[in-house]
Design an enzyme around this catalytic site. Sequence first.
Site, PDB file in Angstrom:
ATOM      1  N   HIS A   8       0.843  -1.192   0.000  1.00  0.00           N
ATOM      2  CA  HIS A   8       0.000   0.000   0.000  1.00  0.00           C
ATOM      3  C   HIS A   8       0.886   1.252   0.000  1.00  0.00           C
ATOM      4  O   HIS A   8       2.080   1.182   0.283  1.00  0.00           O
ATOM      5  CB  HIS A   8      -0.950  -0.017   1.192  1.00  0.00           C
ATOM      6  CG  HIS A   8      -2.067  -1.006   1.004  1.00  0.00           C
ATOM      7  ND1 HIS A   8      -2.619  -1.712   2.034  1.00  0.00           N
ATOM      8  CD2 HIS A   8      -2.701  -1.402  -0.136  1.00  0.00           C
ATOM      9  CE1 HIS A   8      -3.569  -2.500   1.546  1.00  0.00           C
ATOM     10  NE2 HIS A   8      -3.637  -2.328   0.241  1.00  0.00           N
ATOM     11  N   GLY A  55      -3.802  -2.225  -7.494  1.00  0.00           N
ATOM     12  CA  GLY A  55      -4.673  -2.908  -6.534  1.00  0.00           C
ATOM     13  C   GLY A  55      -6.138  -2.473  -6.607  1.00  0.00           C
ATOM     14  O   GLY A  55      -7.033  -3.316  -6.725  1.00  0.00           O
ATOM     15  N   ASP A  60      -5.062  -7.009  -6.992  1.00  0.00           N
ATOM     16  CA  ASP A  60      -5.048  -8.015  -5.910  1.00  0.00           C
ATOM     17  C   ASP A  60      -5.774  -9.272  -6.359  1.00  0.00           C
ATOM     18  O   ASP A  60      -5.347 -10.388  -6.063  1.00  0.00           O
ATOM     19  CB  ASP A  60      -5.717  -7.451  -4.659  1.00  0.00           C
ATOM     20  CG  ASP A  60      -4.975  -6.269  -4.075  1.00  0.00           C
ATOM     21  OD1 ASP A  60      -3.795  -6.407  -3.748  1.00  0.00           O
ATOM     22  OD2 ASP A  60      -5.592  -5.202  -3.966  1.00  0.00           O
ATOM     23  N   ASP A  80      -1.186  -1.491   4.776  1.00  0.00           N
ATOM     24  CA  ASP A  80      -1.306  -0.314   5.642  1.00  0.00           C
ATOM     25  C   ASP A  80      -2.452  -0.574   6.621  1.00  0.00           C
ATOM     26  O   ASP A  80      -3.610  -0.568   6.219  1.00  0.00           O
ATOM     27  CB  ASP A  80      -1.592   0.925   4.782  1.00  0.00           C
ATOM     28  CG  ASP A  80      -1.710   2.184   5.626  1.00  0.00           C
ATOM     29  OD1 ASP A  80      -1.641   2.090   6.871  1.00  0.00           O
ATOM     30  OD2 ASP A  80      -1.876   3.267   5.029  1.00  0.00           O
ATOM     31  N   HIS A  87     -10.898  -0.937  -1.821  1.00  0.00           N
ATOM     32  CA  HIS A  87     -10.961  -2.298  -2.368  1.00  0.00           C
ATOM     33  C   HIS A  87     -10.653  -3.352  -1.297  1.00  0.00           C
ATOM     34  O   HIS A  87     -10.084  -4.398  -1.595  1.00  0.00           O
ATOM     35  CB  HIS A  87      -9.998  -2.421  -3.552  1.00  0.00           C
ATOM     36  CG  HIS A  87      -8.558  -2.107  -3.238  1.00  0.00           C
ATOM     37  ND1 HIS A  87      -8.143  -0.898  -2.736  1.00  0.00           N
ATOM     38  CD2 HIS A  87      -7.440  -2.862  -3.339  1.00  0.00           C
ATOM     39  CE1 HIS A  87      -6.822  -0.925  -2.560  1.00  0.00           C
ATOM     40  NE2 HIS A  87      -6.380  -2.117  -2.914  1.00  0.00           N
ATOM     41  N   ASP A  90     -11.227  -7.015  -2.059  1.00  0.00           N
ATOM     42  CA  ASP A  90     -10.208  -7.656  -2.900  1.00  0.00           C
ATOM     43  C   ASP A  90      -9.005  -8.077  -2.060  1.00  0.00           C
ATOM     44  O   ASP A  90      -8.418  -9.145  -2.267  1.00  0.00           O
ATOM     45  CB  ASP A  90      -9.726  -6.700  -3.999  1.00  0.00           C
ATOM     46  CG  ASP A  90     -10.827  -6.263  -4.942  1.00  0.00           C
ATOM     47  OD1 ASP A  90     -12.007  -6.579  -4.668  1.00  0.00           O
ATOM     48  OD2 ASP A  90     -10.518  -5.601  -5.950  1.00  0.00           O
ATOM     49  N   ARG A  96      -7.189 -14.421   1.944  1.00  0.00           N
ATOM     50  CA  ARG A  96      -7.890 -15.689   2.164  1.00  0.00           C
ATOM     51  C   ARG A  96      -7.354 -16.801   1.274  1.00  0.00           C
ATOM     52  O   ARG A  96      -7.138 -17.926   1.737  1.00  0.00           O
ATOM     53  CB  ARG A  96      -9.396 -15.500   1.918  1.00  0.00           C
ATOM     54  CG  ARG A  96     -10.178 -16.782   2.097  1.00  0.00           C
ATOM     55  CD  ARG A  96     -11.670 -16.599   1.920  1.00  0.00           C
ATOM     56  NE  ARG A  96     -12.327 -17.887   2.068  1.00  0.00           N
ATOM     57  CZ  ARG A  96     -12.422 -18.783   1.111  1.00  0.00           C
ATOM     58  NH1 ARG A  96     -11.933 -18.532  -0.092  1.00  0.00           N
ATOM     59  NH2 ARG A  96     -13.005 -19.944   1.327  1.00  0.00           N
TER      60      ARG A  96
HETATM   61  O1  LIG Z   1      -3.658  -1.474  -3.570  1.00  0.00           O
HETATM   62  C1  LIG Z   1      -2.769  -2.289  -3.533  1.00  0.00           C
HETATM   63  C2  LIG Z   1      -2.923  -3.532  -2.777  1.00  0.00           C
HETATM   64  O2  LIG Z   1      -4.192  -3.678  -2.185  1.00  0.00           O
HETATM   65  C3  LIG Z   1      -1.495  -2.068  -4.234  1.00  0.00           C
HETATM   66  O3  LIG Z   1      -1.727  -1.587  -5.521  1.00  0.00           O
HETATM   67  P1  LIG Z   1      -0.630  -0.687  -6.248  1.00  0.00           P
HETATM   68  O4  LIG Z   1       0.658  -1.443  -6.201  1.00  0.00           O
HETATM   69  O5  LIG Z   1      -1.112  -0.522  -7.640  1.00  0.00           O
HETATM   70  O6  LIG Z   1      -0.563   0.595  -5.484  1.00  0.00           O
END
Ligand SMILES: O=C(CO)COP(=O)(O)O
Length: 123
Positions: A8, A55, A60, A80, A87, A90, A96
């Site tokens: 994140h 992501g 993801d 984080d 999301h 996801d 999981r």
């Molecule tokens: O959001 C993410 C994982 O949930 C990471 O995505 P990015 O690497 O595109 O920022």
Amino acid sequence: MRIALIAHDELKDDMVAFVTAHADALGECKLVTTGTTGKRIADETGLAVNRQASGPYGGDLQIGGQIADGAIDGVVFLRDPLTAQAHEPDISALLRVCDVKDVPLATNVASAELLVDGLLGDD
Ligand SMILES: O=C(CO)COP(=O)(O)O
């Protein structure tokens, strides 16, 4: 070894530092990443990565699908814990499926260090 790397936004600097510290070992692996994480890693470490979507746009889930297919040996997902993610479903699905498939999963730098030591013999 096939390793997924995801971070994140608040943890992307930590991911780049982690990959830099283990560049030799990770350079021997097939690396798959989410979009923005992969761009940072490729730009700042020079390692080749197979970038999926960002992501929030399904990355993801794409990596989760590869895990379900048995195509990933380990996952480093620097999450984080202090910021809500749009999301989140996801993210939960990815975590999981790691458990469903019994794939090693590290969600912080300390456990990521143990993962590369255990899987790659790099401490
Ligand atoms: O959001 C993410 C994982 O949930 C990471 O995505 P990015 O690497 O595109 O920022």
